[in-house]
Design a protein around this motif. Sequence first.
Motif: not given
Lengths: 449, 381
Positions: A18-22
Amino acid sequence: MSETVNLKKGLDIKLLGVAEQTLSTPDISKYAVKPNDFKVGFAKLYVNEGDEVKAGTPVFYDKYRDHIPHTSPVSGKVVEIIRGPKRVLEEIRIEADNKDEYVDFGKADPNDLSRDEITEKLLKSGIWPALRQRPYSVIAEPGDKPKAIHISAFDTNPLGPDLDFIVHGKGKLFQAGLDVLAKLTDGKVHLNVHATNTTSKVFLNSKKVQINSFSGSHPTGNVGIQVHHVDPINKGDIVWYIHPQDVLTIGHLFTEGKYDATKIVALTGSEVKKPHYYKIKQWASIEPLLTGNLINEHVRVISGNALTGNKIRPDGYLGYYDNQITVIPEGDQYEFFGWAAPGFNKFSVSRTFFSWLQPNKRYRLNTNLHGGERAFVITGLYEKVLPMDILPMQLIKAIMVEDIDLMENLGIYEVDEEDFALCEFVDPSKTPIQSIVRNGLDLMRKEMS
Amino acid sequence: MKALRNYLDKIKPQFEKGGKFEKLHSTFEAFETFLFVPNTTTSQGSHIRDAMDMKRTMIMVVIALIPTLLFGIWNVGYQHFLAIGEDVGFWQMVGYGAIKVLPIVIVSYVTGLAIEFGFAQSRGHEVNEGFLVSGMLIPLILPPDIPLWMVAVATAFAVIIGKEVFGGTGMNILNPALTARAFLFFAYPQDISGDKVWIADKPDTFSGATPLANAALGNTDALPSFSDTFFGFIPGSIGETSTFLVLIGAIILLATGIGSARILLSVFVGGLVMSLIFNLWGANEYMMIQPHMQIAMGGFAFGAVYMATDPVTASQTHRGKYIYGFLVGLLAILFRVFNPAYPEGMMLAILLMNVFAPLIDHYVVEGNIKRRLARLEKAKA
């Protein structure tokens, strides 16, 4: 807000990565305009190798729809034109310069413009292709009067990007885009949000739209499913749809007067070292994103999600309509008695593998087909993952025998191949359902025109 | 594993087009994919796929059948020694049963698979896994004393006429296993009906009538107890006597999501409803049999769980499945009670509904079409 549409059918495929929110902003110089992203009839060039272009300069058009130009996302130089078999235009490669020049389309307040003036501005800037229509899921026809425009504000696809994160802090731009869309239809603009996951004020405080709330697993986020439950498409109806990122681009065009092709994409998948978000431009090379960022070299790189995306090379380019890149392992290895194993690591909608004991586990799925293609045997499985009042197997069979009347009666106008992606995923007979549906849509479009 | 894989890779070219054993290509492929899940990757559409395939699906059904097979082997021995009046141990019964039952299983599989391989080769596609289930079902619904050549002939008939002429697994109209049984029933009735065949090597002095036969004659007093009938200590076809183990199979099928709960439940509901109607009617002894006894007798439960749920020959729509299942159950009891010439109605009920399943689906599909047209009319108005 209207009542929540609660959809019980469907399936969330939980993948690792899952893509990290950065957010990173890589420096990318290679771009390739890909006419095949648009299901065009035959692409013809406006430019030649060596020409200088600005962001917004027309690059190519479809011979059969020559009133819709496609423009360059960046300023730079056309370095190479790649053609495939039968001289089909595959890629127009552009080397970006550092000048960041834009064609000036002029600022304007959409409320002061007529529908025709707005349409022309969208066409000229090359943003028009972002607007697509149902039936057939092709670029919208400027002369048509759609009965509604739909925007899905959440993505339920495997590892789908978080649209709340993407539009964060861009409320004004988004509203500017919505103002434009409101002028394009006599009906309503629908903004379809998730009942609990959509929390962004950008979406929830939007004006000039009807906000519809949904809950459920994938494919609830698909615009086709939403249209079906809000205001279904009957024969003869046309509905347009557009992605929230493209609404921002339209907002930009009217507030700044330029085509800003910037978008935020999520780099996801189990084979990515640091999955997170990137701010890049339309058709950017994804090579700089992947270099040094892969756990394993034997991978499949997908522009889009694992269900509906397109396979691209690791040095390939982002697809026009994609907001996500997925990297998963290739599955080209044999597995000894694989069909008989208990299968704690195998994901299945059935409970024939013991993995069903771990409902929240995230999986590292590969591209193996897990079996050979067979005739239709199992029934009732597609229905479990298609939350529509449509008989999937009967529709698929109607398409296979090319029975136009039956296809129409069974609701082909309401569907797109992406709505059937889960049917294809769960199918134990390994039928290529998405391409069957696409063939059906192409056939209908040909018959109806 | 690696050595085996390497060996397969080495001999593979001989089975490809132009190779020495080109004619055995399908056979090789069937064995290869049996040993190894192939390395094929997705080339279009969804890049990831569910791990379940036809092999897994079919093997789950076979697993669900195993309890009834094992019990059947024991029960064949048990009934035999009961009939001849000998008191022997558990393993002797199992041994006797195995000698009777396993040859039937082997003949069924060998005949059926040979034909399947031949058809796959001549049509140039992969061998379908459907027969893995049919090949197990056929022995389980035959009496233990059936001559082996009849098993072979019936299996061949079922696979060729019942399935392959329609295009193979997935295209057939009638359930292949029941086609085999119906073939035997009409071609060689003396070997698959009456009182003689249900106990292996039965001495003439022992009655050996099945509960259904007794019921049909009105001898309801001669019926075994409900618990004997439910757990299966009665004469009958090899695998169908124990309703209890059939229900365990049903749990496996429902839990894995392979069997259709819609069909399964509605068959039982149909059977219970019809039995209750007969109870109220009460014109003869047979009609007075309690519903739970009706369900436990004969092949009702076996047919409901393993045959009515066959997805290829049942209705395909959700709504259709309820109607189809309900009618199967209803007709099975109806045939049983009203047709003294043939005690077991389940086989004919399922075959009949197999034929009507597409019609049921047709009306369900029409319903969907009408809803869509009505929506269009409303939008226009």
